[in-house]
Design a protein around this motif. Structure first.
Motif, PDB file in Angstrom:
ATOM      1  N   ASN A   1      29.457  39.971  47.576  1.00 32.57           N
ATOM      2  CA  ASN A   1      28.590  39.959  46.404  1.00 32.57           C
ATOM      3  C   ASN A   1      28.546  41.352  45.785  1.00 32.57           C
ATOM      4  N   PRO A   2      28.527  41.439  44.449  1.00 25.71           N
ATOM      5  CA  PRO A   2      28.367  42.755  43.821  1.00 25.71           C
ATOM      6  C   PRO A   2      26.974  43.298  44.084  1.00 25.71           C
ATOM      7  N   GLY A   3      26.884  44.611  44.197  1.00 25.65           N
ATOM      8  CA  GLY A   3      25.599  45.218  44.484  1.00 25.65           C
ATOM      9  C   GLY A   3      24.678  45.320  43.286  1.00 25.65           C
ATOM     10  N   SER A   4      25.239  45.200  42.080  1.00 27.50           N
ATOM     11  CA  SER A   4      24.434  45.334  40.882  1.00 27.50           C
ATOM     12  C   SER A   4      25.154  44.676  39.717  1.00 27.50           C
ATOM     13  N   GLU A   5      24.447  44.514  38.600  1.00 25.79           N
ATOM     14  CA  GLU A   5      25.062  43.918  37.413  1.00 25.79           C
ATOM     15  C   GLU A   5      26.202  44.783  36.885  1.00 25.79           C
ATOM     16  N   SER A   6      26.054  46.085  37.015  1.00 27.10           N
ATOM     17  CA  SER A   6      27.094  46.983  36.509  1.00 27.10           C
ATOM     18  C   SER A   6      28.407  46.838  37.278  1.00 27.10           C
ATOM     19  N   ALA A   7      28.320  46.302  38.508  1.00 27.33           N
ATOM     20  CA  ALA A   7      29.525  46.121  39.328  1.00 27.33           C
ATOM     21  C   ALA A   7      29.874  44.643  39.475  1.00 27.33           C
ATOM     22  N   SER A   8      29.424  43.820  38.520  1.00 30.09           N
ATOM     23  CA  SER A   8      29.524  42.375  38.698  1.00 30.09           C
ATOM     24  C   SER A   8      30.858  41.780  38.291  1.00 30.09           C
ATOM     25  N   VAL A   9      31.737  42.555  37.705  1.00 29.80           N
ATOM     26  CA  VAL A   9      33.049  42.047  37.297  1.00 29.80           C
ATOM     27  C   VAL A   9      34.113  42.575  38.247  1.00 29.80           C
ATOM     28  N   GLY A  10      34.998  41.683  38.687  1.00 30.49           N
ATOM     29  CA  GLY A  10      36.102  42.092  39.532  1.00 30.49           C
ATOM     30  C   GLY A  10      35.836  41.992  41.015  1.00 30.49           C
ATOM     31  N   VAL A  11      34.692  41.433  41.409  1.00 30.86           N
ATOM     32  CA  VAL A  11      34.372  41.267  42.825  1.00 30.86           C
ATOM     33  C   VAL A  11      34.696  39.827  43.226  1.00 30.86           C
ATOM     34  N   ALA A  12      35.731  39.640  44.022  1.00 33.15           N
ATOM     35  CA  ALA A  12      36.089  38.296  44.488  1.00 33.15           C
ATOM     36  C   ALA A  12      35.029  37.808  45.469  1.00 33.15           C
ATOM     37  N   PRO A  13      34.582  36.562  45.345  1.00 33.97           N
ATOM     38  CA  PRO A  13      33.503  36.075  46.210  1.00 33.97           C
ATOM     39  C   PRO A  13      33.930  35.804  47.640  1.00 33.97           C
ATOM     40  N   SER A  14      35.228  35.810  47.898  1.00 32.27           N
ATOM     41  CA  SER A  14      35.737  35.541  49.239  1.00 32.27           C
ATOM     42  C   SER A  14      37.117  36.169  49.373  1.00 32.27           C
ATOM     43  N   THR A  15      37.530  36.387  50.596  1.00 33.97           N
ATOM     44  CA  THR A  15      38.904  36.837  50.837  1.00 33.97           C
ATOM     45  C   THR A  15      39.885  35.669  50.752  1.00 33.97           C
ATOM     46  N   TYR A  16      39.351  34.443  50.658  1.00 35.84           N
ATOM     47  CA  TYR A  16      40.177  33.251  50.531  1.00 35.84           C
ATOM     48  C   TYR A  16      40.096  32.719  49.100  1.00 35.84           C
ATOM     49  N   PRO A  17      41.174  32.101  48.591  1.00 32.27           N
ATOM     50  CA  PRO A  17      41.197  31.663  47.182  1.00 32.27           C
ATOM     51  C   PRO A  17      40.506  30.327  46.937  1.00 32.27           C
ATOM     52  N   PHE A  18      39.199  30.301  47.157  1.00 32.82           N
ATOM     53  CA  PHE A  18      38.437  29.086  46.858  1.00 32.82           C
ATOM     54  C   PHE A  18      38.621  28.671  45.394  1.00 32.82           C
ATOM     55  N   HIS A  19      38.822  29.655  44.519  1.00 32.29           N
ATOM     56  CA  HIS A  19      38.926  29.372  43.089  1.00 32.29           C
ATOM     57  C   HIS A  19      40.155  28.540  42.736  1.00 32.29           C
ATOM     58  N   GLU A  20      41.099  28.454  43.651  1.00 27.31           N
ATOM     59  CA  GLU A  20      42.296  27.657  43.396  1.00 27.31           C
ATOM     60  C   GLU A  20      42.101  26.181  43.755  1.00 27.31           C
ATOM     61  N   LEU A  21      40.977  25.848  44.372  1.00 28.05           N
ATOM     62  CA  LEU A  21      40.750  24.496  44.860  1.00 28.05           C
ATOM     63  C   LEU A  21      39.946  23.683  43.854  1.00 28.05           C
TER      64      LEU A  21
END
Length: 330
Positions: A263-283
């Motif tokens: 999880n990003p630590g703040s809104e300023s760091a909220s872009v580019g942080v993958a939610p997992s080391t696994y590609p859940f987004h491909e499923l």
């Protein structure tokens, strides 16, 4: 008689004046990093040891959200004379999000929406249709606190049979406890016996040493292949690798996930942080939500109201609600 309450900081930039307007007149409210020496109740999520020890009069810590952060729990285990309370103001929106994720996953909403935005009607003609009914199915709710009770009630309203796991109820081999709404309550020891009969599993547990990694490869393997898992609690309760592989390989049919392993630590760091080391987004069988189950237009005012209600209980000499068992972690 006055009651001294100190607030380290209020979430989402609420002001002390907003809170003060909701408090009984006998409550003396202060704020900032330096804890008042006469403070009886401290409002903070991540207090430092020095802040806890700054007032010899301190008797209670109020965490202004649900759950207890691990660093705070570890600190308070060493200072058992301080009572810990938290707030359940977000139970309704989290429960609503759990049902939203369940239905979105069950009805194949995200891939269908994505296709139609590209003028592709293929999902309408796909056979067999990937959507599943929820009516008449069995929902297993893990955790039967403020959120879990609402989730079970909503599932019951959708025509599902409801089971729930809760501490200090009947164990394996003993009859479950039935609630007025028809949910059957089981002890955690019954989990492995309940998973094979669950069409839907909704995780509403707090993250504690006992629940960390509760659902691993073995437990997920006990689920029927048509099962859908929803997690609105903490990601670490479900093993990251085991969940990804079960969804990728089809041993778990689908999932709706609001909580993640990074999880990003703040809104300023909220872009580019993958939610997992696994590609859940491909499923296609995963509905992804960025840890916002507790959010809604009205929620922040409800937070202030819940905090004020708790503090007003103390000012009237009444027991404060939502006492946390620090050893258990919730």
């Amino acid at each position: 008689m006055s009651l001294a309450v100190h607030v380290l900081n209020l979430p989402y930039e609420h002001s002390l004046d907003e809170l003060r307007a909701l408090l009984a007149p006998e409550i003396h409210l202060s704020g900032g990093e330096d804890v008042a020496s006469d403070c009886a109740i401290l409002v903070a999520g991540y207090p430092l040891r020095a802040q806890i020890l700054a007032s010899a009069s301190l008797r209670a810590l109020v965490i202004p959200w649900a759950g207890v952060p691990a660093p705070t729990r570890n600190l308070l285990l060493e200072i058992p004379q301080i009572a810990v309370h938290n707030l359940h103001f977000n139970a309704v929106p989290v429960a609503e999000m759990a049902i939203t994720l369940l239905l979105a996953a069950a009805k194949y909403i995200i891939p269908s929406d994505r296709a139609l935005r590209a003028s592709d009607w293929t999902p309408r003609f796909r056979q067999p249709d990937p959507g599943v009914l929820v009516h008449g199915k069995t929902a297993l709710v893990l955790g039967y606190g403020a959120i879990g009770t609402r989730v079970a009630r909503m599932c019951h309203g959708l025509g599902m049979r409801t089971r729930a796991v809760r501490r200090q109820v009947a164990g394996v081999g003993e009859p479950p406890v039935a609630t007025d709404e028809g949910t059957l309550l089981y002890a955690p020891a019954a989990l492995s016996h309940l998973l094979p009969g669950a069409d839907f599993v909704i995780v509403c547990l707090p993250l504690t040493p006992d629940t960390d990694g509760l659902l691993g490869a073995h437990e997920l393997g006990l689920l029927p292949s048509h099962a859908i898992l929803v997690n609105v609690s903490r990601a670490e309760i479900v093993d990251e690798a085991a969940l990804y592989h079960a969804l990728r390989d089809g041993t778990v049919y689908a999932a709706g996930l609001d909580v993640w392993y990074a999880n990003p630590g703040s809104e300023s760091a909220s872009v580019g942080v993958a939610p997992s080391t696994y590609p859940f987004h491909e499923l296609d069988n995963v509905v992804m939500s960025p840890h916002r189950a507790g959010h809604a237009h009205e929620v922040e005012q409800q937070r202030l109201g819940a905090l004020a209600d708790l503090l007003n209980h103390a000012a009237r000499g009444q027991p404060m609600p939502n006492r946390v068992d620090v050893r258990a972690g919730y």
